[in-house]
Design a protein around this motif. Sequence first.
Motif, PDB file in Angstrom:
ATOM      1  N   GLU A   4      16.309  42.820  44.927  1.00 42.53           N
ATOM      2  CA  GLU A   4      15.034  43.515  45.115  1.00 42.53           C
ATOM      3  C   GLU A   4      14.097  42.773  46.053  1.00 42.53           C
ATOM      4  O   GLU A   4      13.247  43.373  46.700  1.00 42.53           O
ATOM      5  N   SER A   5      14.247  41.463  46.146  1.00 43.92           N
ATOM      6  CA  SER A   5      13.355  40.687  47.022  1.00 43.92           C
ATOM      7  C   SER A   5      13.830  40.675  48.464  1.00 43.92           C
ATOM      8  O   SER A   5      13.083  40.278  49.356  1.00 43.92           O
ATOM      9  N   ASP A   6      15.084  41.084  48.714  1.00 42.52           N
ATOM     10  CA  ASP A   6      15.634  41.087  50.071  1.00 42.52           C
ATOM     11  C   ASP A   6      16.529  42.307  50.229  1.00 42.52           C
ATOM     12  O   ASP A   6      17.684  42.304  49.795  1.00 42.52           O
ATOM     13  N   PRO A   7      16.031  43.345  50.866  1.00 43.43           N
ATOM     14  CA  PRO A   7      16.826  44.574  51.013  1.00 43.43           C
ATOM     15  C   PRO A   7      18.054  44.412  51.895  1.00 43.43           C
ATOM     16  O   PRO A   7      18.906  45.299  51.931  1.00 43.43           O
ATOM     17  N   LEU A   8      18.156  43.292  52.622  1.00 40.55           N
ATOM     18  CA  LEU A   8      19.297  43.066  53.504  1.00 40.55           C
ATOM     19  C   LEU A   8      20.361  42.164  52.877  1.00 40.55           C
ATOM     20  O   LEU A   8      21.410  41.932  53.473  1.00 40.55           O
ATOM     21  N   ALA A   9      20.104  41.645  51.693  1.00 43.25           N
ATOM     22  CA  ALA A   9      21.042  40.734  51.032  1.00 43.25           C
ATOM     23  C   ALA A   9      22.284  41.474  50.563  1.00 43.25           C
ATOM     24  O   ALA A   9      22.204  42.585  50.029  1.00 43.25           O
ATOM     25  N   GLU A  10      23.438  40.847  50.780  1.00 37.85           N
ATOM     26  CA  GLU A  10      24.721  41.427  50.384  1.00 37.85           C
ATOM     27  C   GLU A  10      25.644  40.318  49.877  1.00 37.85           C
ATOM     28  O   GLU A  10      25.448  39.141  50.208  1.00 37.85           O
ATOM     29  N   PRO A  11      26.661  40.650  49.100  1.00 40.62           N
ATOM     30  CA  PRO A  11      27.652  39.644  48.703  1.00 40.62           C
ATOM     31  C   PRO A  11      28.615  39.344  49.842  1.00 40.62           C
ATOM     32  O   PRO A  11      28.903  40.214  50.676  1.00 40.62           O
ATOM     33  N   ASN A  12      29.097  38.111  49.897  1.00 41.04           N
ATOM     34  CA  ASN A  12      30.144  37.772  50.840  1.00 41.04           C
ATOM     35  C   ASN A  12      31.490  38.272  50.326  1.00 41.04           C
ATOM     36  O   ASN A  12      31.605  38.700  49.172  1.00 41.04           O
ATOM     37  N   LEU A  13      32.510  38.224  51.174  1.00 38.99           N
ATOM     38  CA  LEU A  13      33.802  38.810  50.834  1.00 38.99           C
ATOM     39  C   LEU A  13      34.915  37.776  50.973  1.00 38.99           C
ATOM     40  O   LEU A  13      34.933  36.992  51.925  1.00 38.99           O
ATOM     41  N   LEU A  14      35.842  37.782  50.007  1.00 37.94           N
ATOM     42  CA  LEU A  14      37.025  36.941  50.043  1.00 37.94           C
ATOM     43  C   LEU A  14      38.247  37.811  49.791  1.00 37.94           C
ATOM     44  O   LEU A  14      38.280  38.596  48.848  1.00 37.94           O
ATOM     45  N   PHE A  15      39.235  37.665  50.671  1.00 40.18           N
ATOM     46  CA  PHE A  15      40.470  38.428  50.555  1.00 40.18           C
ATOM     47  C   PHE A  15      41.657  37.469  50.467  1.00 40.18           C
ATOM     48  O   PHE A  15      41.770  36.542  51.273  1.00 40.18           O
ATOM     49  N   GLN A  16      42.524  37.724  49.505  1.00 37.13           N
ATOM     50  CA  GLN A  16      43.747  36.946  49.375  1.00 37.13           C
ATOM     51  C   GLN A  16      44.895  37.705  50.019  1.00 37.13           C
ATOM     52  O   GLN A  16      45.112  38.887  49.729  1.00 37.13           O
ATOM     53  N   GLN A  17      45.631  37.033  50.892  1.00 39.90           N
ATOM     54  CA  GLN A  17      46.778  37.687  51.511  1.00 39.90           C
ATOM     55  C   GLN A  17      47.961  37.711  50.542  1.00 39.90           C
ATOM     56  O   GLN A  17      48.284  36.708  49.906  1.00 39.90           O
ATOM     57  N   GLN A  18      48.598  38.863  50.456  1.00 32.81           N
ATOM     58  CA  GLN A  18      49.769  39.038  49.611  1.00 32.81           C
ATOM     59  C   GLN A  18      51.052  38.806  50.415  1.00 32.81           C
ATOM     60  O   GLN A  18      51.040  38.720  51.639  1.00 32.81           O
ATOM     61  N   LYS A  19      52.178  38.756  49.708  1.00 32.40           N
ATOM     62  CA  LYS A  19      53.451  38.493  50.386  1.00 32.40           C
ATOM     63  C   LYS A  19      53.835  39.600  51.353  1.00 32.40           C
ATOM     64  O   LYS A  19      54.579  39.355  52.313  1.00 32.40           O
ATOM     65  N   ASP A  20      53.331  40.812  51.122  1.00 30.81           N
ATOM     66  CA  ASP A  20      53.655  41.916  52.028  1.00 30.81           C
ATOM     67  C   ASP A  20      52.724  41.996  53.222  1.00 30.81           C
ATOM     68  O   ASP A  20      52.807  42.925  54.031  1.00 30.81           O
ATOM     69  N   GLY A  21      51.804  41.013  53.359  1.00 30.87           N
ATOM     70  CA  GLY A  21      50.902  40.965  54.497  1.00 30.87           C
ATOM     71  C   GLY A  21      49.590  41.689  54.292  1.00 30.87           C
ATOM     72  O   GLY A  21      48.697  41.589  55.140  1.00 30.87           O
ATOM     73  N   ARG A  22      49.455  42.410  53.187  1.00 31.29           N
ATOM     74  CA  ARG A  22      48.189  43.083  52.900  1.00 31.29           C
ATOM     75  C   ARG A  22      47.211  42.107  52.254  1.00 31.29           C
ATOM     76  O   ARG A  22      47.599  41.114  51.641  1.00 31.29           O
ATOM     77  N   PHE A  23      45.916  42.421  52.415  1.00 34.37           N
ATOM     78  CA  PHE A  23      44.859  41.601  51.838  1.00 34.37           C
ATOM     79  C   PHE A  23      44.217  42.336  50.667  1.00 34.37           C
ATOM     80  O   PHE A  23      43.947  43.536  50.756  1.00 34.37           O
ATOM     81  N   VAL A  24      43.968  41.598  49.595  1.00 36.46           N
ATOM     82  CA  VAL A  24      43.356  42.162  48.397  1.00 36.46           C
ATOM     83  C   VAL A  24      42.055  41.422  48.129  1.00 36.46           C
ATOM     84  O   VAL A  24      42.014  40.181  48.140  1.00 36.46           O
ATOM     85  N   ALA A  25      40.978  42.170  47.876  1.00 36.06           N
ATOM     86  CA  ALA A  25      39.677  41.561  47.611  1.00 36.06           C
ATOM     87  C   ALA A  25      39.697  40.792  46.301  1.00 36.06           C
ATOM     88  O   ALA A  25      40.188  41.278  45.281  1.00 36.06           O
ATOM     89  N   VAL A  26      39.169  39.563  46.347  1.00 34.89           N
ATOM     90  CA  VAL A  26      39.042  38.727  45.155  1.00 34.89           C
ATOM     91  C   VAL A  26      37.749  39.103  44.448  1.00 34.89           C
ATOM     92  O   VAL A  26      36.720  39.320  45.084  1.00 34.89           O
ATOM     93  N   LYS A  27      37.788  39.191  43.126  1.00 36.15           N
ATOM     94  CA  LYS A  27      36.612  39.499  42.324  1.00 36.15           C
ATOM     95  C   LYS A  27      36.249  38.284  41.471  1.00 36.15           C
ATOM     96  O   LYS A  27      37.130  37.598  40.964  1.00 36.15           O
ATOM     97  N   PRO A  28      34.941  38.035  41.245  1.00 32.93           N
ATOM     98  CA  PRO A  28      33.807  38.677  41.918  1.00 32.93           C
ATOM     99  C   PRO A  28      33.874  38.452  43.430  1.00 32.93           C
ATOM    100  O   PRO A  28      34.541  37.534  43.899  1.00 32.93           O
ATOM    101  N   LYS A  29      33.179  39.297  44.144  1.00 28.85           N
ATOM    102  CA  LYS A  29      33.193  39.222  45.597  1.00 28.85           C
ATOM    103  C   LYS A  29      32.754  37.832  46.059  1.00 28.85           C
ATOM    104  O   LYS A  29      31.820  37.255  45.534  1.00 28.85           O
ATOM    105  N   GLY A  30      33.454  37.328  47.035  1.00 26.05           N
ATOM    106  CA  GLY A  30      33.148  35.997  47.546  1.00 26.05           C
ATOM    107  C   GLY A  30      33.853  34.879  46.819  1.00 26.05           C
ATOM    108  O   GLY A  30      33.821  33.734  47.264  1.00 26.05           O
ATOM    109  N   GLY A  31      34.485  35.160  45.662  1.00 22.12           N
ATOM    110  CA  GLY A  31      35.304  34.178  44.976  1.00 22.12           C
ATOM    111  C   GLY A  31      34.575  33.199  44.090  1.00 22.12           C
ATOM    112  O   GLY A  31      35.174  32.227  43.626  1.00 22.12           O
TER     113      GLY A  31
END
Length: 556
Positions: A397-424
């Motif tokens: 509420e104090s910063d309308p531009l604030a967002e969570p960072n993102l962390l993705f773990q690469q899987q063996k098939d080459g796809r990336f899956v988001a780690v929760k909570p966001k940012g790890g």
Amino acid sequence: MTILKHILIVCFSLLVGCNQEPAQEEAHQLENANNPWFEEVALDWGIDFQYENGAKGNFHIAEVTGGAPALLDYDNDGDLDLYIVQGNTLPPEVPLELGNVLYENVDGYFVDRSEGSGANDKGYGIGVATGDYDGDGDVDIYVTNIGKNALLRNDGGGHFTNVAKEAGVENDGFSACAAFGDLDGDGDLDLVVTQYLDLSRVTDRECFDAQSNRTYCNPTIYNAPVIDSLFINNGDGTFTDTTMQSGIGAVQGTGLGVIIAELTNDEYPDIFIANDAMPDRLWVNQGDGTFVDEGMSRNIAMDDTGVAKAGMGVSVVDIDQDGDSDVYVTNIYGESDSFYENKGDYFQDITRRRGLAAETRAYTRWGIVFEDFDNDGLIDLFESAGGVISGPIRYDESDPLAEPNLLFQQQKDGRFVAVKPKGGTEKLLIASSHGVAAGDIDGDGGVDLVIVNSNSPLTVLRNVVQNRGNWISLKVSNRNGADAIGATVVVQLDDGSLMYRQVRTSHGYASAHDPRIHFGLGSHTVSLINVRWPDGATATIHNPELSKVHGIHYVE
């Protein structure tokens, strides 16, 4: 395919594979998915910093572009120190009495050495690049500013001198990002600086979001593109501005992220620039001091739907470990990131097939870090995020531009899956984040992160991934003893597979990273390391010890 790659494939083809069980890998991934990857330790490590963007309610677009760190070893003692650019206010406001900050790493605790160092530039800081431009063996710092840029020559003894004017790289405008690299093959570092907008045309405008709240304007509102800058190192401590004669100055843009990397399989380093709301540029090095934009013809200027996105940061990674560099660009809220696989003569947009389209579209992403955070042998992805316009979801509420960072773990098939909570992190961290730098700060074999947030405390994320795999780190030096930017490293594992990296410090968004190359290995060991310097010199190391940093020095 490079000659080096051909040689390595032939030499390693008879090697026997290792026997890591798939079940072990899956268990490792499941364990990490249910536990924090990082913990916030800034104050514990002595780092107390907040980037001030100087916003006074005028919604100047510069206020949502700046803030970045550099991880570097400025005193050559073997550990990572920290440099952070600071913001300011824009005219006609009274300037803030703040400057950039230099921290020395003293046995794992960071001590503020800014005062008297000559490194505490007091401009409106946007970004930072690092490299030994003068060939004296220690790392220098280039700072991009609103106004005049700074080139901080490392004089040794913890002191820096701003020589930007004398060196011919001062620039005076709205610089965003910069990168050092040897573009002409003469052994010293040249410099590329992106210019975002023509400040003289960035006039007061009122723009509003979907809820009729005033917010920052899209850069297209100003119609103020400008040319980027190329400076060729003369080898005597000065540079020549070759922007126009090189061809770089032939077109205007809204340049933000920049990377110097060999992208066209011809042994010449090229320049890629991410433009905001304009086609991106791939400046292909012709080997004679000139560059030609082949972004369109190589299918990398726009995404696979033919849309020119709002490019922010850019990085390269050999995600498929085939010996060439793929390109990753972060974009604004509502647009997915753009992941381009290098096919040799052209690039293919693989964002969706890698699982990185839907999740990234919900945020405005800036910094990019491709590292193997869990040391399982697969490169993961971290992105810093912070809005430029207020969106429908408000995370703070104090910063309308604030967002969570993102962390993705690469899987063996080459796809990336988001780690929760966001940012790890165990607790979701929310801020307006821009620059992020990566490096193994505490020397424990896990890659850590430093993130600069607008008007909020800086974040330091210590890697706490449980049961990380084997690892090895390489510090490659040139003939002067400095970091060998542009050197290529190929690691052969005990199963005969190859891993490719290149030494670079400036990538992502406006930040400078640990120059050491980190390899996560899973349960593998390393049979051989081959290093190739930009001038063609090579070195080979057999059966190196794991879980340590190896210094690899230039071989005549």
